[in-house]
Design an enzyme around this catalytic site. Sequence first.
Site, PDB file in Angstrom:
ATOM      1  N   LYS A 282     -35.771  22.164 -48.313  1.00 34.98           N
ATOM      2  CA  LYS A 282     -36.152  21.240 -47.591  1.00 34.98           C
ATOM      3  C   LYS A 282     -37.178  21.904 -46.332  1.00 34.98           C
ATOM      4  O   LYS A 282     -37.215  23.003 -45.961  1.00 34.98           O
ATOM      5  CB  LYS A 282     -34.917  21.032 -46.500  1.00 34.98           C
ATOM      6  N   GLU A 366     -18.178   9.048 -41.016  1.00 38.17           N
ATOM      7  CA  GLU A 366     -17.797   8.467 -39.731  1.00 38.17           C
ATOM      8  C   GLU A 366     -16.226   7.870 -39.787  1.00 38.17           C
ATOM      9  O   GLU A 366     -15.497   8.132 -38.837  1.00 38.17           O
ATOM     10  CB  GLU A 366     -18.840   7.400 -39.150  1.00 38.17           C
ATOM     11  N   ARG A 394     -19.867   1.490 -39.343  1.00 41.16           N
ATOM     12  CA  ARG A 394     -19.049   2.275 -40.209  1.00 41.16           C
ATOM     13  C   ARG A 394     -17.709   2.196 -39.867  1.00 41.16           C
ATOM     14  O   ARG A 394     -16.854   1.958 -41.052  1.00 41.16           O
ATOM     15  CB  ARG A 394     -19.527   3.375 -41.091  1.00 41.16           C
TER      16      ARG A 394
END
Length: 610
Positions: A282, A366, A394
């Site tokens: 990354k 979540e 969500r």
Amino acid sequence: MTYKVLDRINGPEDVKKLSADELTQLCSDLRACMIDTVSKNGGHLAASLGATELIVALHRSFDSPTDKIVFDVGHQAYAHKLLTGRRESFTGLRRSGGISGFPKREESCHDAFNTGHASTSISAALGMARGMKLEGKEGRVVAVIGDGAMTGGMAYEALDDAGASKTPLIIVLNDNSMSISPNVGAMHRSLDSMRISRGYNRFKQFIVRSLDTGKVGKWMSDHMQTLKNRIKHFLMPNLLFEELGFTYIGPIDGHDIARMTKLFTKAKELDHPVIVHVRTQKGKGYTFSENDPEKFHGIGAFSISTGEVNKRGAMGNSKVFGNALCELAKKDERIAAVTAAMPSGTGLTEFAKRFPDRFFDVGIAEQHALTMAAGMATTGARPVVAIYSSFLQRGYDQILHDICLMKLPVVICADRAGLVGEDGETHQGVYDAAFFLTMPNLAIYSPATTGELEAMLKMALEREEPCVIRYNRGVLPKLEVPTELSFGKWAVLNPISDVNIISTGTMAPLALEVAKKHGVGMIHARFLQPADSELLDELKQRHAKVLVVEENIPALCVVVTLKLNTCRVETLALPRTPITHASVTQQREKYGFTVEGIEAALSRLQGDEA
């Protein structure tokens, strides 16, 4: 800025024509372009830098848009945009009228699916593969999903279905931090090539058909399968994917274009689900991003030479919340903090350092975070769950079913409520107030200042009921409001009259300015639920006219209108249409959240305009 190779790329077909040296230069060009643009516009840089070679290999191996490439979240898709005809428009990334920071079907035929939230790609890709088969359409479907998105339960629901379906779907697992042990060495590389070759698969099918005839053959087949599985358990730590019905390939170097292109091309030939596990770095190609990929995951405008963000303003609301929670946690050992892969974004980094035993980062999950917090609350703990407003969508069922119906004292902090700016449609925090109002037993706090935010957090943790505190991205305005809180009571900031403005959250300063200028009443609705019934009764008795101003789709106005059913009520709220990317200032100007916009709405209320 000119680029040696990128300037010649007008579509994916041009990528296929490049030599090995030109591919290396193309990746350098892509990274330079991304760094230059994001340094001015802000954006999700680290993930896109890390996925550069991967995306080049995908476009060399597949034929978009006939083949569909579905990016999970879309944080890593900048190179994809640059390679699919959007090179010249890339300078407008995330700006008003420019291209989106996420894949968007309306923007390009090469963007197969709109994304912005995690863990959706496999479900969408499987649906596309099934739909294309039903419609008799050609092409393969590829889902590109990061290791972070693999912490979301939806990804595993989709894996289970896809594996059982035997649909020829290709999943590329872009792993830049997972601790899956790599299988390395020449033998492993040979096994990868062999396991996906046509010859190997035809031979395997021939052996199975041959052995599965007669008692002896079936006995041999069963025992060979048992032996094979034992060897796989010993040699292959990623058996999970195989047992779900996938052929697993990897891990392979996600910066080796030639290797990935070869394996992707062979994976296309298989008639069953395949997972290709690639490992990337990354932030690759920019030192500051490599050293601090979390900072450069989503970053504002910055200096390329120093890596420092250009503007540093007052302490943001997330930081204010985090500091206040730390102070409260020092005095109350029951307090715990929960987040869904966003400790830094929600201001909980310091809490995690100071109270590691009371900090829980559950990953991009979540729903799990909310129900786990509910479980904690049943034991006497006081969990505080910090999640962005758009991601709380969500967890609607978990908030209703697992928290509110049992009236459990879980404190939900809805960060990034209201307009969020450049991230666009998928990240706007303008829906939570409306769906929170449908919840029984749920108190909704709406601070207008950082002082109120701190006071409301303290109040929420002292009460024995579920609640949500919603606050915007950035900094709440400076405003003189009464510091004393009384639960469910609103604050009168300009004396009540026959014409009044009721606002909430970030709109309070603008509403107060207009109220003082025009000599009308101004009320700050600190709580959306419960509403201040006494004050509303007073307005009703006066037959007052009321203008409701809120930076959401209509929520507070519903509460006010139902109560003041005999009064004239005008609303300044957001429409139920997607809100595209632009700065928050530009978005507020567009939808009338300015002094002039509020004055125009007030004029309509008073009957000066039709």
